[in-house]
Design an enzyme around this catalytic site. Structure first.
Site: not given
Ligand code: OXD
Ligand code: MN
Length: 596
Positions: A71, A199, A228, A250, A252, A279, A378
Site C-alpha cells: 500500500r 498490487y 480495522h 500491522s 502485531c 481484518d 501475500r
Molecule cells: C494492513 C493489511 O496493512 O491488512 O492492515 O494489509
Molecule cells: Mn489490515
C-alpha cells in the site's frame, strides 16, 4: 451482458468506457466457468502461473512489478469538498482537481484491453449490514482476487435493484508508473479511483478503500462503525460462544489471534476458537440494543512470510485450495510456493519474487534483499477453507460483540491486559493506541507510532469527528456497550526477550476478558484502568511464574509519565476539534499517575 438494468450503474459504466476506451466490456458473474476461463487467459499471457494442482488445487502465483509491492500511504488521498473534513491525519485534495488529474492519467488507457465490471457485496448478500459495490478494472488478477475476497455476481445486483446506494470503484493499471500512482477516495460521492498500481492492497477496492475508508465515512453519516478489527468467537465447555472484536496495527499478530489455537489444557476442557474475520468489522446496534458485527470480506489477504504450521496452522490450511499467491517464491522442483518462515528447507531450485533465479547460499535473514519472497508477499485465500471458520460467518445479522480489544507492540509501557473504566475511557485508550517499530521494518527500532484504533491509514474523514462518533455510539449503546480492553503481548525483559509466550497462550488473556464481561473475574483498579489480579490469569502448563506475570501487569510511574507527555503531543495534532471528553481523560490520567 449487463447484470443489471440499474440506470445509475449503467450510466457510470458508459461514462468510464467513454474515458478509457476498452476493446470490450465483460461483466463478472463469479461463475466457475468464467473464473476458469480467466485463469486460463492469465496463464497464457504470463500474468499468472498455475501451481501444482495435486498439492495446491486451483492455486496460482502472480508477481507484481518490483515498484508495486505494498500500500502507498503517501499516494492515498481523501478528497472531500472541505479540507477540514479529511482532517489532519489524511492527505487531502480538492475533488474536482483530483478527478481531473486522475481522468487525464486514465484517459484511453484501456485501449487494446478489456474492461471487467465486477458487481460485489461487502458482507453476506441481503444482510442489512451489507453494502454493494461495482469495481471496474483492466486486470484479471484483480478480478480473480475480488472473486475470493468478496461475494461477486448477479445476486448482488438483484438485491440492489434500482438503488443508487452502491460504491463506485474505478481501477486502471495504466503503466504501473510509481510517479503517477494514486489511491483516491471521494467519500461524498461514494467513489474510489486507483491508478498505476496492480498490487492487492491498492487495487482490491472492496478492502481498505471501501470497507474501511468509504465505509467509516458512511458509518459516521448513518450511525454505524467500520473498524480495522478481527472478529473472533470463544466457545466455552458449555458450548456458549462470546465474540470479541480487536484492533491492532500491522505486525502485531492480528491474523494469528483471529485463528488462534487454544493451549492443550484448554482444548481438553472443551474450549474452542472460531474465526469470523481477520481484518475488518462492520458493526451496528441490533434490535436488542447490543452491538452486532459482520466481517464484510469473504477471504483473507494475509502476509505470507512467517506463516507456518506452528505460527498459524489455520491460515496456512486456508491457502491450500483456490488461493492466489502474490510475490512469494516459486519452487520449481514441485511447482509449489515457499516463503521465509514457512519451514527451514531453503529451496534449491526456485525463482524469487522478482522472477529471478534464487541462490539460497546468499540468503541472510537480516538482509531483506536476499529474501526469496517479498516481506509483504501475500496469499489471497477463500475464508471457507479455514478449519476454524465460525458457523456465523455468513450470518446476515452478525454476531453480538461482548468485548472490544485494542493492542499494540510496547516493550515496557502497557501491561499484558487492562480494562477501561468505561466506554469513554476505552475511546481514550483507543485514540492513544501506539506500536513500536520492529527490526523487521525499515527505519529505527523502537520508535513509537501512534495509530488510533489502528485506523490511521484507513479513516475516511477527520479523525476528531471519528473520535466523536465513537463517543456517540457509546451513548447510544449505554449499558449494553461492549467492555473495552487493551492488550500488549510484547513486554520484554532487560535482554529484549519477550516475557509473555503469545500465540495460542493469548487465549488465557481472552478468557480473563470474557470473565470480566460476565462479572466472573476480579480486578485491581489502577491509574490506567482495571488490571487483573495475577492469580486470575491461568498459568497451567506454562513455564512462567506468577512473579514474572506480576512484572508484566505492573504500571511504572516514570514510563507512564513519559507516555502521558507523548499523548499530549499526539493530541495537539487534532487542535480544538479534539472532543473535550478525551482531553478530560488525559487530564485524569496525568492526575492518577502523579499519585503513583
Ligand atoms: C494492513 C493489511 O496493512 O491488512 O492492515 O494489509
Ligand atoms: Mn489490515
Amino acid at each position: 451482458m449487463a447484470l443489471t438494468t440499474n440506470k445509475s450503474i449503467l450510466d457510470w459504466i458508459d461514462e468510464k468506457a467513454e474515458l478509457v476506451k476498452p476493446d470490450k466490456i465483460i461483466w463478472i458473474d463469479g461463475s466457475k466457468e468464467q473464473i476458469e476461463a480467466l485463469r486460463a487467459e492469465a496463464c497464457e499471457t504470463g500474468e499468472m502461473i498455475k501451481l501444482n494442482q495435486e498439492l495446491l488445487p486451483d492455486c496460482y502465483l502472480h508477481r507484481t512489478k518490483p515498484n508495486d509491492v505494498a500500500r502507498v500511504e503517501d499516494r492515498t488521498f481523501i478528497c472531500t469538498r472541505k479540507e477540514e473534513d479529511a482532517g489532519p491525519t489524511n492527505h487531502w485534495c480538492d475533488p474536482q482537481e483530483m478527478y481531473k488529474r486522475l481522468y487525464d492519467i486514465a484517459r484511453d488507457s484501456y485501449k487494446g484491453r478489456t474492461m471487467y465490471v465486477i458487481p460485489y457485496s461487502m458482507g453476506p448478500i441481503g444482510s442489512p449490514l451489507a453494502k454493494a459495490g461495482i469495481e471496474i478494472t483492466d486486470s484479471i488478477y484483480v478480478v480473480l482476487n475480488m472473486c475470493i475476497m468478496t461475494r461477486v455476481g448477479k445476486a448482488v445486483m438483484d438485491v440492489l435493484g434500482d438503488s443508487n446506494d452502491w460504491v463506485r470503484g474505478f481501477h486502471a493499471k495504466c503503466d504501473v508508473d510509481k510517479e503517477k500512482r494514486y489511491i483516491c477516495q471521494f467519500p461524498e460521492d461514494n467513489t474510489i479511483i486507483s491508478v498505476n498500481s496492480a498490487y492487492g492492497g491498492n487495487v482490491l477496492l472492496g478492502k481498505k478503500c471501501f470497507a474501511l475508508r468509504i465505509a467509516s465515512y458512511q458509518g459516521w453519516k448513518e450511525g454505524w462503525m467500520a473498524e480495522h478489527m478481527l472478529i473472533v468467537g470463544i466457545e466455552n465447555p458449555q458450548g456458549e460462544v462470546k465474540y470479541i472484536a480487536a484492533a491492532f496495527p500491522s505486525a502485531c499478530g492480528k491474523t494469528n489471534l483471529a485463528m488462534l489455537i487454544p493451549p492443550k489444557y484448554l482444548r481438553d476442557k472443551g474450549y474452542k476458537v472460531w474465526t469470523v474475520g481477520d481484518d475488518i468489522a462492520w458493526m451496528r446496534i441490533g434490535e436488542d440494543g447490543r452491538l452486532y458485527a459482520i466481517n464484510p470480506e469473504n477471504g483473507f489477504f494475509g502476509v505470507a512470510p512467517g506463516t507456518n504450521e506452528k505460527s498459524n496452522f489455520n491460515a496456512l490450511a486456508s491457502t491450500k485450495k483456490g488461493a492466489i499467491f502474490t510475490n512469494v517464491c516459486h519452487k520449481l522442483d514441485d511447482n509449489t510456493v515457499w516463503w521465509e518462515g514457512l519451514n527451514k528447507d531453503l529451496p534449491t531450485d526456485a525463482i524469487d519474487w522478482k522472477g529471478e533465479r534464487w541462490d539460497p547460499s546468499k540468503f541472510n535473514k537480516a538482509d531483506k534483499s536476499t529474501c526469496a519472497a517479498h516481506p509483504n508477499s501475500r496469499f489471497t485465500a477463500p475464508a471457507e477453507n479455514c478449519p476454524c471458520l465460525s458457523s456465523e460467518f455468513n450470518s446476515t445479522t452478525g454476531v453480538p460483540i461482548s468485548a472490544i480489544v485494542f493492542g499494540g507492540r510496547r516493550a515496557k509501557c502497557a501491561p499484558l491486559v487492562y480494562q477501561s473504566r468505561d466506554w469513554e475511557n476505552g475511546v481514550f485508550i483507543g485514540s492513544t493506541m501506539a506500536s513500536e517499530t520492529t527490526a523487521a521494518a525499515a527505519g529505527a527500532v523502537g520508535v513509537v507510532r501512534r495509530d488510533p484504533m489502528a485506523m490511521l491509514p484507513f479513516c475516511g474523514y477527520n479523525m476528531s469527528y471519528y473520535f466523536r462518533h465513537w463517543l456517540e455510539m457509546g451513548k447510544r449503546l449505554g449499558d449494553k456497550a461492549p467492555k473495552i480492553f487493551n492488550v500488549n503481548w510484547f513486554r520484554t525483559d532487560d535482554e529484549g526477550n519477550f516475557i509473555w509466550p503469545g500465540f495460542g497462550d493469548n487465549m488465557r488473556v481472552l478468557n480473563w476478558i470474557i470473565d470480566r464481561c460476565e462479572g466472573k473475574a476480579d480486578a485491581v483498579e489502577t491509574a490506567i484502568g482495571y488490571v487483573p489480579k495475577a492469580e486470575d490469569i491461568d498459568l497451567t502448563d506454562l513455564d512462567l511464574d506468577i512473579d514474572t506475570l506480576r512484572s508484566i501487569l505492573k504500571i511504572d510511574k516514570a514510563t507512564w509519565e513519559k507516555e502521558a507527555a507523548e499523548i499530549e503531543e499526539h493530541y495537539k495534532k487534532f487542535g480544538d476539534k479534539l472532543p473535550e471528553e478525551l482531553r478530560a481523560q488525559l487530564d485524569k490520567l496525568e492526575a492518577n499517575i502523579a499519585k503513583l
